[in-house]
Design a protein around this motif. Structure first.
Motif, PDB file in Angstrom:
ATOM      1  N   SER A  36       0.829  -1.206   0.000  1.00  0.00           N
ATOM      2  CA  SER A  36       0.000   0.000   0.000  1.00  0.00           C
ATOM      3  C   SER A  36       0.865   1.258   0.000  1.00  0.00           C
ATOM      4  O   SER A  36       0.534   2.247  -0.653  1.00  0.00           O
ATOM      5  CB  SER A  36      -0.932   0.019   1.217  1.00  0.00           C
ATOM      6  N   PHE A  94     -11.910   9.092   0.810  1.00  0.00           N
ATOM      7  CA  PHE A  94     -11.242   7.986   1.475  1.00  0.00           C
ATOM      8  C   PHE A  94      -9.778   8.381   1.635  1.00  0.00           C
ATOM      9  O   PHE A  94      -9.016   8.327   0.671  1.00  0.00           O
ATOM     10  CB  PHE A  94     -11.336   6.715   0.624  1.00  0.00           C
ATOM     11  N   ARG A  96      -6.008   8.335   1.892  1.00  0.00           N
ATOM     12  CA  ARG A  96      -5.031   7.301   1.534  1.00  0.00           C
ATOM     13  C   ARG A  96      -3.664   7.590   2.133  1.00  0.00           C
ATOM     14  O   ARG A  96      -2.990   6.702   2.608  1.00  0.00           O
ATOM     15  CB  ARG A  96      -4.919   7.209   0.012  1.00  0.00           C
ATOM     16  N   TRP A 115      -3.184   5.139   5.102  1.00  0.00           N
ATOM     17  CA  TRP A 115      -4.410   4.412   5.458  1.00  0.00           C
ATOM     18  C   TRP A 115      -4.593   3.246   4.509  1.00  0.00           C
ATOM     19  O   TRP A 115      -4.231   3.323   3.341  1.00  0.00           O
ATOM     20  CB  TRP A 115      -5.643   5.314   5.352  1.00  0.00           C
ATOM     21  N   TYR A 116      -5.188   2.193   5.013  1.00  0.00           N
ATOM     22  CA  TYR A 116      -5.560   1.048   4.195  1.00  0.00           C
ATOM     23  C   TYR A 116      -7.071   1.089   4.000  1.00  0.00           C
ATOM     24  O   TYR A 116      -7.830   1.185   4.963  1.00  0.00           O
ATOM     25  CB  TYR A 116      -5.148  -0.263   4.877  1.00  0.00           C
ATOM     26  N   ASP A 117      -7.499   1.023   2.753  1.00  0.00           N
ATOM     27  CA  ASP A 117      -8.920   1.059   2.412  1.00  0.00           C
ATOM     28  C   ASP A 117      -9.338  -0.334   1.962  1.00  0.00           C
ATOM     29  O   ASP A 117      -8.861  -0.821   0.939  1.00  0.00           O
ATOM     30  CB  ASP A 117      -9.146   2.075   1.294  1.00  0.00           C
ATOM     31  N   ASP A 119     -11.839  -1.113   0.494  1.00  0.00           N
ATOM     32  CA  ASP A 119     -12.601  -0.939  -0.749  1.00  0.00           C
ATOM     33  C   ASP A 119     -14.005  -1.519  -0.642  1.00  0.00           C
ATOM     34  O   ASP A 119     -14.474  -2.223  -1.521  1.00  0.00           O
ATOM     35  CB  ASP A 119     -11.848  -1.546  -1.934  1.00  0.00           C
ATOM     36  N   PRO A 123     -15.977   4.951   4.036  1.00  0.00           N
ATOM     37  CA  PRO A 123     -14.750   5.629   4.483  1.00  0.00           C
ATOM     38  C   PRO A 123     -14.374   5.309   5.920  1.00  0.00           C
ATOM     39  O   PRO A 123     -13.199   5.266   6.258  1.00  0.00           O
ATOM     40  CB  PRO A 123     -15.088   7.115   4.332  1.00  0.00           C
ATOM     41  N   CYS A 126     -11.673   2.753   6.540  1.00  0.00           N
ATOM     42  CA  CYS A 126     -10.252   3.035   6.291  1.00  0.00           C
ATOM     43  C   CYS A 126      -9.537   3.035   7.640  1.00  0.00           C
ATOM     44  O   CYS A 126     -10.030   3.586   8.610  1.00  0.00           O
ATOM     45  CB  CYS A 126     -10.073   4.404   5.640  1.00  0.00           C
ATOM     46  N   GLN A 127      -8.386   2.423   7.681  1.00  0.00           N
ATOM     47  CA  GLN A 127      -7.655   2.365   8.936  1.00  0.00           C
ATOM     48  C   GLN A 127      -6.225   2.833   8.728  1.00  0.00           C
ATOM     49  O   GLN A 127      -5.603   2.533   7.707  1.00  0.00           O
ATOM     50  CB  GLN A 127      -7.690   0.954   9.505  1.00  0.00           C
TER      51      GLN A 127
END
Length: 195
Positions: A36, A94, A96, A115-117, A119, A123, A126-127
């Protein structure tokens, strides 16, 4: 005594697969974070091209005179993806990647947050998964720290120059997550950015 040793050996053998699975899971999560991050760096490179149409970023700058430390300059860039919410038909952001540079007197600070989305169109899922801090102290010594997170839990910590640095220049994992949460809230304030 032999039966006790045998029991402990069997227990250890039974726990090995669980420990190995946990280690494999952690390695997969770290690999996902690294992938990522590489994707985010490619995105930044692509968006820096003057011919690229929309940058999909929010930029906040500050230019202040602080009592006791002088000129303070800061720049926060928040890069995000866009989607249209199905329920409300509004634009969703979102987050990123974010980077923030600022100074306090002669000290320079730099942060990156990734952040990891997953998908899934939400939103709030997202973390923050990566936090990088690179700071200089009064003696121009550079201190770097990297935190890797998954589901809000610390996976791995890398800190450089800890012998020469004051611990005040190393944010804690809790501070890193708090900063990520604050930046996430800025990016996803739809009432502010959509109207």
């Amino acid at each position: 005594m032999k039966s006790r040793i045998l029991t402990l050996a069997l227990l250890a053998l039974m726990l090995l697969p669980v420990a190995a699975e946990a280690q494999n899971s952690k390695e997969k999560q770290l690999a996902t974070i690294r992938e990522s991050y590489a994707s985010a760096m490619n995105m930044l490179q692509m968006r820096s091209d003057p011919e690229y149409p929309a940058k999909d970023k929010i930029v906040i700058t500050s230019d202040e005179m602080w009592p006791g430390s002088g000129q303070h300059n800061g720049k926060m860039e928040i890069f995000f993806g866009l989607d249209l919410s199905e329920e409300e038909s509004v634009i969703q952001r979102f987050p990123r990647f974010a980077r923030y540079t600022y100074n306090i007197g002669s000290q320079k600070y730099y942060y990156e947050i990734l952040w990891y989305d997953p998908d899934d169109g939400k939103p709030e899922h997202c973390q923050p998964v990566f936090f990088h801090s690179k700071n200089t102290d009064y003696h121009d010594k550079t201190v770097e720290c990297r935190y890797y997170f998954w589901d809000g839990k610390l996976l791995k910590t890398l800190i450089n120059n800890t012998q020469q640095a004051d611990e005040d220049y190393i944010p804690s994992p809790e501070e890193a997550l708090s900063r990520a949460k604050m930046i996430f809230q800025i990016a996803t304030m739809n009432d502010l950015w959509n109207y």
